[in-house]
Structure formats: structure tokens, C-alpha cells
Design a protein around this motif. Structure first.
Motif, PDB file in Angstrom:
ATOM      1  N   GLU A  36       0.828  -1.209   0.000  1.00 35.63           N
ATOM      2  CA  GLU A  36       0.000   0.000   0.000  1.00 35.63           C
ATOM      3  C   GLU A  36       0.864   1.262   0.000  1.00 35.63           C
ATOM      4  O   GLU A  36       0.541   2.244  -0.665  1.00 35.63           O
ATOM      5  N   ILE A  37       1.974   1.229   0.728  1.00 35.29           N
ATOM      6  CA  ILE A  37       2.899   2.380   0.729  1.00 35.29           C
ATOM      7  C   ILE A  37       3.435   2.612  -0.680  1.00 35.29           C
ATOM      8  O   ILE A  37       3.444   3.746  -1.177  1.00 35.29           O
ATOM      9  N   ARG A  38       3.866   1.548  -1.330  1.00 35.24           N
ATOM     10  CA  ARG A  38       4.405   1.676  -2.688  1.00 35.24           C
ATOM     11  C   ARG A  38       3.357   2.224  -3.662  1.00 35.24           C
ATOM     12  O   ARG A  38       3.663   3.071  -4.497  1.00 35.24           O
ATOM     13  N   GLU A  39       2.120   1.746  -3.546  1.00 33.97           N
ATOM     14  CA  GLU A  39       1.048   2.224  -4.420  1.00 33.97           C
ATOM     15  C   GLU A  39       0.763   3.706  -4.181  1.00 33.97           C
ATOM     16  O   GLU A  39       0.551   4.459  -5.126  1.00 33.97           O
ATOM     17  N   LEU A  40       0.771   4.112  -2.920  1.00 33.37           N
ATOM     18  CA  LEU A  40       0.533   5.515  -2.586  1.00 33.37           C
ATOM     19  C   LEU A  40       1.621   6.404  -3.169  1.00 33.37           C
ATOM     20  O   LEU A  40       1.334   7.411  -3.822  1.00 33.37           O
ATOM     21  N   VAL A  41       2.868   6.031  -2.952  1.00 32.41           N
ATOM     22  CA  VAL A  41       3.990   6.842  -3.433  1.00 32.41           C
ATOM     23  C   VAL A  41       4.009   6.881  -4.960  1.00 32.41           C
ATOM     24  O   VAL A  41       4.190   7.948  -5.559  1.00 32.41           O
TER      25      VAL A  41
ATOM     26  N   CYS B 244       1.240   9.077  -6.391  1.00 25.71           N
ATOM     27  CA  CYS B 244       1.450  10.515  -6.187  1.00 25.71           C
ATOM     28  C   CYS B 244       2.658  11.029  -6.964  1.00 25.71           C
ATOM     29  O   CYS B 244       3.026  12.195  -6.828  1.00 25.71           O
ATOM     30  N   GLY B 245       3.280  10.184  -7.733  1.00 18.29           N
ATOM     31  CA  GLY B 245       4.472  10.607  -8.452  1.00 18.29           C
ATOM     32  C   GLY B 245       5.622  10.928  -7.521  1.00 18.29           C
ATOM     33  O   GLY B 245       6.445  11.795  -7.797  1.00 18.29           O
ATOM     34  N   CYS B 246       5.668  10.262  -6.389  1.00 21.88           N
ATOM     35  CA  CYS B 246       6.734  10.418  -5.387  1.00 21.88           C
ATOM     36  C   CYS B 246       6.697  11.762  -4.663  1.00 21.88           C
ATOM     37  O   CYS B 246       7.627  12.106  -3.944  1.00 21.88           O
ATOM     38  N   LEU B 247       5.637  12.548  -4.869  1.00 19.13           N
ATOM     39  CA  LEU B 247       5.493  13.822  -4.171  1.00 19.13           C
ATOM     40  C   LEU B 247       4.292  13.731  -3.240  1.00 19.13           C
ATOM     41  O   LEU B 247       3.152  13.665  -3.687  1.00 19.13           O
ATOM     42  N   LEU B 248       4.561  13.722  -1.952  1.00 15.97           N
ATOM     43  CA  LEU B 248       3.500  13.536  -0.965  1.00 15.97           C
ATOM     44  C   LEU B 248       3.175  14.853  -0.273  1.00 15.97           C
ATOM     45  O   LEU B 248       4.030  15.446   0.385  1.00 15.97           O
ATOM     46  N   TYR B 249       1.933  15.296  -0.444  1.00 15.62           N
ATOM     47  CA  TYR B 249       1.465  16.526   0.188  1.00 15.62           C
ATOM     48  C   TYR B 249       0.123  16.281   0.856  1.00 15.62           C
ATOM     49  O   TYR B 249      -0.621  15.380   0.450  1.00 15.62           O
ATOM     50  N   GLY B 250      -0.189  17.068   1.859  1.00 14.70           N
ATOM     51  CA  GLY B 250      -1.504  17.051   2.488  1.00 14.70           C
ATOM     52  C   GLY B 250      -1.930  15.693   2.991  1.00 14.70           C
ATOM     53  O   GLY B 250      -1.229  15.042   3.763  1.00 14.70           O
TER      54      GLY B 250
END
Length: 53
Positions: free
Chosen positions: A10-15, A18-24
């Protein structure tokens, strides 16, 4: 508790999503998942040690 591998997926899918840019909210979710993953790894290691004994 979910297995660490499931949380890691799930962490890998999230990152990746998001294109490796995590905001908000994505950043907050990432922090939650990392905390969950850390706890899962610790629990799995305790189980492995007990089983080996």
C-alpha cells in the motif's frame, strides 16, 4: 494487524500514485502507513524469535 508485506504494498502504491510527491492527506496517510508497517515488522520479528526458540 495486517502483515508488513501488505502494508508495504500500500505504501508503494501511494507513493507511485502521487508521483513520489507527498502533500496534504497523502503525506498524512504515508505517515500512518509507515507507523503501521513498523509495528507489523516488529510483531513479525517477535513471532519469529519465539518460534525459533
Amino acid at each position: 494487524m495486517r502483515p508488513s508485506a501488505a502494508v508495504n504494498t500500500e505504501i508503494r502504491e501511494l507513493v507511485t500514485g502521487c508521483g513520489c510527491l507527498l502533500y496534504g492527506t497523502a503525506r498524512a496517510r504515508y505517515a500512518e502507513l509507515v507507523e503501521e508497517w513498523t509495528a507489523a515488522v516488529a510483531a513479525e520479528r517477535r513471532i519469529e524469535v519465539v518460534e525459533a526458540a
